[in-house]
Motif scaffolding. Structure first.
Motif, PDB file in Angstrom:
ATOM      1  N   SER A 107      23.091  24.550  18.029  1.00  0.00           N
ATOM      2  CA  SER A 107      22.998  23.242  18.891  1.00  0.00           C
ATOM      3  C   SER A 107      24.211  22.521  18.688  1.00  0.00           C
TER       4      SER A 107
ATOM      5  N   LYS B 171       6.495  19.099  18.159  1.00  0.00           N
ATOM      6  CA  LYS B 171       8.104  19.516  18.311  1.00  0.00           C
ATOM      7  C   LYS B 171       8.471  20.709  18.537  1.00  0.00           C
TER       8      LYS B 171
ATOM      9  N   THR C  24      21.189  16.879  23.017  1.00  0.00           N
ATOM     10  CA  THR C  24      21.689  17.830  22.197  1.00  0.00           C
ATOM     11  C   THR C  24      21.247  18.896  22.950  1.00  0.00           C
TER      12      THR C  24
ATOM     13  N   GLY D  71       8.799  20.200  22.172  1.00  0.00           N
ATOM     14  CA  GLY D  71       9.500  18.866  22.217  1.00  0.00           C
ATOM     15  C   GLY D  71      10.763  18.845  22.085  1.00  0.00           C
ATOM     16  N   SER D  72      11.133  19.739  20.967  1.00  0.00           N
ATOM     17  CA  SER D  72      12.496  19.874  20.643  1.00  0.00           C
ATOM     18  C   SER D  72      13.014  21.373  20.567  1.00  0.00           C
ATOM     19  N   LYS D  73      13.712  21.950  21.315  1.00  0.00           N
ATOM     20  CA  LYS D  73      14.196  23.247  21.473  1.00  0.00           C
ATOM     21  C   LYS D  73      14.913  23.648  19.869  1.00  0.00           C
ATOM     22  N   ASP D  74      15.509  22.730  19.484  1.00  0.00           N
ATOM     23  CA  ASP D  74      16.352  23.014  18.415  1.00  0.00           C
ATOM     24  C   ASP D  74      15.404  22.970  17.383  1.00  0.00           C
ATOM     25  N   PHE D  75      14.210  22.197  16.962  1.00  0.00           N
ATOM     26  CA  PHE D  75      13.187  22.228  16.096  1.00  0.00           C
ATOM     27  C   PHE D  75      12.552  23.665  16.178  1.00  0.00           C
TER      28      PHE D  75
ATOM     29  N   ALA E 145      16.785  14.091  27.203  1.00  0.00           N
ATOM     30  CA  ALA E 145      16.554  15.617  26.757  1.00  0.00           C
ATOM     31  C   ALA E 145      17.724  16.204  26.445  1.00  0.00           C
TER      32      ALA E 145
ATOM     33  N   ASP F 110      17.632  19.948  24.741  1.00  0.00           N
ATOM     34  CA  ASP F 110      16.850  19.915  23.317  1.00  0.00           C
ATOM     35  C   ASP F 110      15.342  19.466  23.831  1.00  0.00           C
ATOM     36  N   GLY F 111      15.360  18.545  24.646  1.00  0.00           N
ATOM     37  CA  GLY F 111      14.106  17.824  24.781  1.00  0.00           C
ATOM     38  C   GLY F 111      13.512  18.277  26.213  1.00  0.00           C
TER      39      GLY F 111
ATOM     40  N   THR G 126      26.132  18.501  19.917  1.00  0.00           N
ATOM     41  CA  THR G 126      26.021  17.102  20.598  1.00  0.00           C
ATOM     42  C   THR G 126      27.239  17.061  21.313  1.00  0.00           C
TER      43      THR G 126
END
Length: 423
Positions: free
Chosen positions: A126, A102, A186, A105-109, A183, A151-152, A128
């Protein structure tokens, strides 16, 4: 040992080139591979995300280790798939767990991880679609240019850097509305950092780590870093500004807190960590994490690792990486990428390539190629990487450019200014 390497690009050709040099290797299989891996290993027609097929293959071919090249199988949880299956959980997978993946896989993570462990990074928030007005307000707090990141995973295309506030707001709405599909449900809005970038690669067994040679890649299609972003047009290693003082800061402020942070968060991580860094007034700041080796940096970095690479990978698998020694070649290694005309926009495939046999004093790493009979054809936007050694950056580049002229295919293009911004 029998090893299965997943992937089909220049990165995988470079990894395969390094793996087969080890005396520990009996058979190397590459799935699906390309025309370059075909020359040094056994290509296997198999999807990198078809985990049941991969399981069947490793059992039928007595595979002792799986090395994952690209991020997608990692983000989809191939490590966890192996660990949770009694028939194959004895076979090590070089790559992080799904939770660890992640980070890419997730910029926010990834940003939350950096904040939690006090790792220097750009200010961000971040949002939505439901938070669109708040996102507009945050953009208004920032100074141009504005950085918008899906994000993805978005196949390397999910980052926009815009100079106009109104354009940034329009593009943000488009992204949240589905520009990059799931993706960009978010979007991370980030403060723009001004400086020069480099790529730092770390190999870890979850406890100890080795810092691999540093590289700098060139993402823009045009010379002088102009035009559209690509998957990478070339790379240089070492990087002049990443000296001992800078790298001590990287290790103390970023590498150690990252490895220790993963342990604190109980995240299983046995593989590569790619630190996308920017030097801001002499200080290293993290732009992003990736959870695999970079491309085209791997095509330069692998040249500079003198140690048995498979021994290092065994150290990752057996948690003995700290006991291993890693020897680095002090020479420069550079990579120049030949691409299809029109890339990164629309381009034609199946162009016959000639002149490959006339290349000397350089190493060819195939990226988007395929073999048909006795011919090699283009099959992607980035076609082939030409990597060379030199006692200086310019000497190494001169070799790659000389050989770039020898490789022929219709509408071939390459940048002639790789390394232009380094001493």
């Amino acid at each position: 040992m029998n090893i299965l390497l997943l992937g089909s690009g220049g990165r995988e050709n470079a990894l395969a080139w390094k793996i087969v040099q080890s005396t520990k290797v009996d058979n190397l299989y590459v799935a699906p591979g390309n025309a370059g891996t075909h020359l040094i290993a056994k290509n296997v027609e198999m999807s990198i995300t078809d985990f049941p097929a991969i399981k069947q293959f490793v059992l039928e071919n007595n595979i002792d280790m799986v090395v994952v090249g690209p991020e997608e199988p990692l983000v989809r949880g191939i490590y966890d798939y192996f660990v949770s299956d009694a028939e194959i959980n004895h076979i090590p997978v070089i790559g992080p767990s799904e939770e660890g993946a992640k980070l890419e896989g997730s910029k926010d993570f990834g940003k939350q991880f950096m904040m939690r462990h006090n790792i220097p990074t750009a200010r961000y928030r971040s949002f939505t679609l439901e938070q669109l007005e708040d996102a507009y307000s945050f953009l208004e707090e920032l100074e141009a240019p504005y950085v918008l990141k899906a994000d993805g995973l978005a196949a390397g295309k999910g980052v926009l850097i815009l100079n106009d506030l109104n354009e940034a707001k329009r593009e943000l709405k488009e992204m949240l509305g589905g520009m990059f599909g799931e993706a960009s449900k978010t979007v991370v809005i980030e403060e723009f950092l001004s400086g020069i970038e480099c790529s730092v690669f770390v190999l870890t067994d979850g406890d100890s780590y080795k810092i691999l040679p540093v590289a700098k890649d060139y993402k823009r299609i045009g010379e002088g870093d102009t035009g559209l972003n690509t998957g990478g047009m070339g790379a240089v290693s070492p990087v002049s500004f990443a000296d001992d003082v800078f790298m001590k800061k990287v290790e103390e402020r970023i590498v150690i807190p990252t490895v220790e942070g993963l342990k604190k968060d109980n995240i299983v991580y046995k593989g590569f960590i790619f630190l996308g860094l920017i030097e801001v007034k002499g200080e290293p700041v993290v732009i992003e994490y990736n959870v695999r080796m970079g491309d085209p940096e791997t095509e330069a970095v692998m040249l500079r690792i003198k140690s048995d690479f498979v021994s290092l990978l065994e150290g990752v698998a057996k948690n003995t990486l700290g006991e291993k020694k890693m020897e680095i070649d002090n020479r420069y290694a550079v990579t120049v990428m030949l691409v299809s005309g029109g890339y990164p926009g629309d381009y034609e495939k199946n162009k016959e390539m000639t002149g490959l046999d006339s290349v000397s004093d350089s190493i060819l790493f195939h990226a988007g190629t395929k073999s048909t009979g006795d011919k090699v054809l283009t099959s992607g936007g980035r076609v082939i990487a030409i990597s060379s050694y030199g006692d200086t950056k310019d000497e190494a580049l001169a070799k790659s450019y000389k050989n770039a002229e020898k490789v022929i295919f219709d509408k071939k293009y390459y940048r002639k200014d790789i390394g232009f911004d380094l001493k």
